[in-house]
Scaffold this motif. Structure first.
Motif, PDB file in Angstrom:
ATOM      1  N   LEU A  15       0.828  -1.212   0.000  1.00  0.00           N
ATOM      2  CA  LEU A  15       0.000   0.000   0.000  1.00  0.00           C
ATOM      3  C   LEU A  15       0.862   1.262   0.000  1.00  0.00           C
ATOM      4  CD1 LEU A  15      -2.647  -1.298   2.527  1.00  0.00           C
ATOM      5  CD2 LEU A  15      -3.074  -0.800   0.111  1.00  0.00           C
ATOM      6  N   TRP A  18       2.514   1.794  -3.463  1.00  0.00           N
ATOM      7  CA  TRP A  18       1.562   2.311  -4.445  1.00  0.00           C
ATOM      8  C   TRP A  18       1.230   3.774  -4.154  1.00  0.00           C
ATOM      9  CZ3 TRP A  18       0.451   1.528  -9.139  1.00  0.00           C
ATOM     10  CH2 TRP A  18      -0.731   1.979  -9.710  1.00  0.00           C
ATOM     11  N   LEU A  48      -5.742  -1.300  -3.949  1.00  0.00           N
ATOM     12  CA  LEU A  48      -4.634  -0.552  -3.366  1.00  0.00           C
ATOM     13  C   LEU A  48      -4.969   0.929  -3.170  1.00  0.00           C
ATOM     14  CD1 LEU A  48      -1.854  -2.317  -5.392  1.00  0.00           C
ATOM     15  CD2 LEU A  48      -2.288  -2.583  -2.953  1.00  0.00           C
TER      16      LEU A  48
END
Length: 148
Positions: A15, A18, A48
């Motif tokens: 996470l 991204w 995400l």
């Protein structure tokens, strides 16, 4: 970056990678490869984008769901194996698989076999058998078994 065994810490790496990419921030270390994997899997990008959902969602194989974090981590593991050229023989086998099936299909063959190897090791409580993973790939390519 922080690594650990808890699911939340593990997922946070994906996470955060991204989020950094989407914000245009410089990527550090493994984040570059993680973002490359995410870009190759647009079907996971919405998950995400939803950091809370990404941290807490469960995926149930018995309901036909696959875990995107597991799938992407297997891609990451494969990249590391290729970079280290371990197990012995993986690089030429990967090159042959790419030649026969194209990069995307070849990589997914390896990822499927890597996942199967990990599942088998967990099921029987043993160390992962890299030879079994390579044998799985060879079967997937229709190649003969390696003796010895």
């Amino acid at each position: 970056m922080l690594y650990g065994t808890k699911r939340e810490i593990y997922r946070k790496v994906f996470l955060d990678s991204w989020r950094a990419f989407r914000a245009g921030r410089p990527l550090e270390g493994v984040q570059t490869r993680i973002v490359e994997i995410i870009l190759e899997h647009p079907e996971y990008q919405a998950l995400l984008e939803d950091a809370e959902g990404g941290m807490t969602r469960d995926f149930f194989p018995e309901q036909g769901q696959s875990n995107p974090f597991l799938h992407m981590s297997l891609h990451l593991g494969l990249a590391e194996m290729l970079a280290m050229q371990q197990p012995q023989g993986i690089v030429p086998l990967y090159a042959l698989a790419c030649e026969k099936r194209g990069k995307v299909d070849a990589e997914h063959l390896f990822v499927d076999c890597l996942g199967e190897m990990m599942w088998q090791a967990q099921r029987v409580g043993s160390a992962p058998d890299m030879g079994a993973m390579l044998a799985c790939v060879r079967r997937g390519l229709g190649l003969p078994e390696v003796q010895g």
